[in-house]
Design an enzyme around this catalytic site. Structure first.
Site, mmCIF file in Angstrom:
data_model
loop_
_atom_site.group_PDB
_atom_site.id
_atom_site.type_symbol
_atom_site.label_atom_id
_atom_site.label_comp_id
_atom_site.label_asym_id
_atom_site.label_seq_id
_atom_site.Cartn_x
_atom_site.Cartn_y
_atom_site.Cartn_z
ATOM 1 N N HIS A 167 10.240 7.177 8.327
ATOM 2 C CA HIS A 167 10.854 7.317 7.007
ATOM 3 C C HIS A 167 12.337 7.616 7.196
ATOM 4 O O HIS A 167 12.744 8.162 8.220
ATOM 5 C CB HIS A 167 10.168 8.428 6.214
ATOM 6 C CG HIS A 167 8.818 8.054 5.691
ATOM 7 N ND1 HIS A 167 8.429 8.253 4.377
ATOM 8 C CD2 HIS A 167 7.748 7.463 6.289
ATOM 9 C CE1 HIS A 167 7.190 7.814 4.202
ATOM 10 N NE2 HIS A 167 6.753 7.340 5.352
ATOM 11 N N ASN A 216 10.177 4.586 3.039
ATOM 12 C CA ASN A 216 9.954 4.043 4.370
ATOM 13 C C ASN A 216 11.180 3.286 4.860
ATOM 14 O O ASN A 216 12.070 2.918 4.085
ATOM 15 C CB ASN A 216 8.772 3.065 4.325
ATOM 16 C CG ASN A 216 7.449 3.725 4.057
ATOM 17 O OD1 ASN A 216 6.928 4.434 4.890
ATOM 18 N ND2 ASN A 216 6.898 3.487 2.867
ATOM 19 N N HIS A 233 6.124 4.456 12.732
ATOM 20 C CA HIS A 233 6.233 4.426 11.272
ATOM 21 C C HIS A 233 7.247 5.499 10.862
ATOM 22 O O HIS A 233 6.919 6.682 10.807
ATOM 23 C CB HIS A 233 4.860 4.712 10.659
ATOM 24 C CG HIS A 233 4.802 4.636 9.174
ATOM 25 N ND1 HIS A 233 3.962 3.781 8.505
ATOM 26 C CD2 HIS A 233 5.462 5.320 8.202
ATOM 27 C CE1 HIS A 233 4.103 3.943 7.194
ATOM 28 N NE2 HIS A 233 5.020 4.878 6.991
ATOM 29 N N ARG A 285 0.833 -1.216 0.000
ATOM 30 C CA ARG A 285 0.000 0.000 0.000
ATOM 31 C C ARG A 285 0.861 1.256 0.000
ATOM 32 O O ARG A 285 0.995 1.948 -0.999
ATOM 33 C CB ARG A 285 -0.955 -0.023 1.197
ATOM 34 C CG ARG A 285 -2.138 0.951 1.065
ATOM 35 C CD ARG A 285 -1.833 2.360 1.523
ATOM 36 N NE ARG A 285 -1.383 2.440 2.903
ATOM 37 C CZ ARG A 285 -0.939 3.562 3.461
ATOM 38 N NH1 ARG A 285 -0.880 4.684 2.763
ATOM 39 N NH2 ARG A 285 -0.530 3.577 4.726
ATOM 40 N N ASP A 286 1.509 1.538 1.104
ATOM 41 C CA ASP A 286 2.313 2.752 1.224
ATOM 42 C C ASP A 286 3.533 2.702 0.319
ATOM 43 O O ASP A 286 3.995 3.725 -0.193
ATOM 44 C CB ASP A 286 2.736 2.928 2.684
ATOM 45 C CG ASP A 286 3.271 4.312 2.988
ATOM 46 O OD1 ASP A 286 3.005 5.238 2.199
ATOM 47 O OD2 ASP A 286 3.945 4.476 4.015
ATOM 48 N N CYS A 298 5.043 9.662 -0.242
ATOM 49 C CA CYS A 298 3.676 10.137 -0.102
ATOM 50 C C CYS A 298 3.357 11.087 -1.238
ATOM 51 O O CYS A 298 4.087 12.061 -1.462
ATOM 52 C CB CYS A 298 3.495 10.854 1.242
ATOM 53 S SG CYS A 298 1.839 11.551 1.457
#
Length: 340
Positions: free
Chosen positions: A221, A261, A219, A20-21, A252
Site C-alpha cells: 500500500h 493499493n 502486496h 476485489r481489494d 481495508c
C-alpha cells in the site's frame, strides 16, 4: 524511455486486485454489471491474473455481496482465454459457494498480528489458521480438479494497534500456510509502513527458513509513498509476482489506516522503463481506470493515470464567479510528452 537495470527479472506477473481489494471499501454499491465490465476491460488490457471477488458473508463486506451473481459473468475469461480469476474464501461455506460456480483459483486471508485477526476474522491468529486448514485441504484434495490456493498475509510490516511487526512473526504464519497446502504467499503491507530494507530482511528470512522466492508475491500500500520503492527492492531479491490495483483503488474496511493499493499503472510505468515484460497495454489499462473513476464519481489516485489522461488529483476549486480555477494543473494529455 526504457533503461534496463541489472539483476532484475525479465518478466513480472501482475496480480490485479482492483475488482476485489480495490472495490471492497467503496461506500456506494457498485452495480454487478459494472464490476463485470471492469474485469473484462482489465483482461482486454492484458492482465492475466484478476482477483474477481470474495465469497465472504455480506454483513462483513456488503460491496461484495453479489459474488455469486458476478462470477458467472466473468468466468468465460478463464474458460476461453485462460485468465486466472482468483476469489477470496474465508471459510468452508465460502469454499463450497466458489467451487460450485467453477472457481479454481482461491485465496485465504490470514493475519500475522492478533489485533487484526480479531478485527478481521474475530479469531486469534492460531484459531484463524485452524479455520483455514480444512478449507485448503478440501481445495487441494483433487476432488474438483487442479485448484490453486494463495495465502494472503496481512500486517507483515506494521499494525495500527500493535506497531512494528517482527520478521519472525511473519515467517511463522507464512510457513504455516504453506505447510497446510497453499501454493503461494502474498506478503501484505496493509497499512503501508514498509521500507525497502525491511522488505529485503523479510524476504531473506523467509528464504533462510526454506520458503523459496518463487512462491512469494508482494502486496504494498502507498500510504507513505513507498510502494514502488518497496516493489523495486522485492524485484532485486528475485520476486516476480506483484499485487496491484487498477487506478490505485483500495483500502481495508477493518484497518482504517490502510489507504490505497499500489496503482497498477504506476507499476507498469516503472516496469516498462526497466525493460521488464508484463504483457499489459498501458493505454488500455489507463483508459479502464479512467472509466471506473468516472463511475465512482472521483478522480483516480494513480499518478500515471492522472498524467496520461490529464485528470486532476482532485476536482478543481471554483472561484466566486462559478468558473473552475484556470490555474488548476491537469498535466499533459499526450503520453509522448512524458518522455522528456
Amino acid at each position: 524511455m526504457e533503461v534496463p537495470a541489472q539483476d532484475l527479472p525479465a518478466r513480472v506477473r501482475i496480480h490485479e486486485v482492483g475488482p476485489r481489494d480495490g472495490l471492497q471499501n467503496e461506500k456506494v454499491t457498485v452495480p454487478t454489471a459494472v464490476k463485470a465490465e471492469f474485469v473484462h476491460r482489465l483482461a482486454d488490457a492484458g492482465l492475466t491474473t484478476i482477483e474477481a471477488t470474495s465469497f465472504v458473508h455480506p454483513t462483513w463486506v456488503p460491496q461484495l455481496a453479489d459474488a455469486a451473481e458476478l462470477y458467472p459473468l466473468v468466468r468465460e475469461l478463464h474458460d476461453r482465454r485462460g485468465v486466472a480469476l482468483p476469489v477470496l474464501v474465508p471459510n468452508e461455506r465460502g469454499l463450497d459457494r466458489a467451487l460450485a460456480l467453477g472457481a479454481r483459483r482461491l485465496a485465504v486471508f490470514a493475519s500475522v498480528t492478533e489485533s487484526f485477526a480479531r478485527a478481521n476474522l474475530n479469531r486469534t491468529v492460531d484459531e484463524s489458521l485452524a479455520m483455514f486448514a480444512p478449507v485448503v485441504a478440501r481445495a487441494k484434495s483433487g476432488a474438483h480438479g487442479p485448484v490453486h490456493v494463495r495465502g494472503y498475509l496481512s500486517m507483515c510490516f506494521g499494525d495500527p494497534w500493535e506497531g512494528p511487526v517482527s520478521v519472525a512473526r511473519v515467517v511463522r504464519v507464512g510457513k504455516a500456510l504453506l505447510e497446510m497446502g497453499c501454493d503461494e504467499l502474498s506478503l501484505g503491507d496493509t497499512i503501508g509502513v514498509a521500507t525497502p530494507g525491511h522488505v529485503l530482511a523479510l524476504l531473506a528470512e523467509l528464504n533462510e527458513e526454506g520458503v523459496p522466492t518463487d512462491r512469494i508475491g508482494v502486496h504494498f500500500h502507498d500510504t507513505y509513498g513507498q510502494a514502488l520503492a518497496n516493489t523495486l527492492a522485492a524485484l532485486q531479491h528475485g520476486v516476480t509476482t506483484v499485487d496491484a490495483s487498477a487506478g490505485g483503488l483500495g483500502g481495508c474496511p477493518f484497518a482504517q489506516s490502510a489507504t490505497g493499493n499500489l496503482a497498477t499503472e504506476d507499476l507498469v510505468w516503472m516496469l516498462t522503463g526497466l525493460g521488464i515484460e508484463t504483457g499489459v497495454d498501458l493505454g488500455r489499462l489507463t483508459a479502464t481506470s479512467r472509466w471506473m473513476a468516472d463511475r465512482l464519481g472521483r478522480p483516480s489516485p494513480s499518478r500515471t493515470v492522472r498524467a496520461l489522461t490529464g485528470s486532476p488529483a482532485d476536482p478543481p476549486p471554483e472561484d466566486p464567479t462559478g468558473r473552475t480555477d484556470p490555474e488548476s494543473p491537469t498535466g499533459p494529455t499526450d503520453p509522448k510528452e512524458q518522455q522528456s
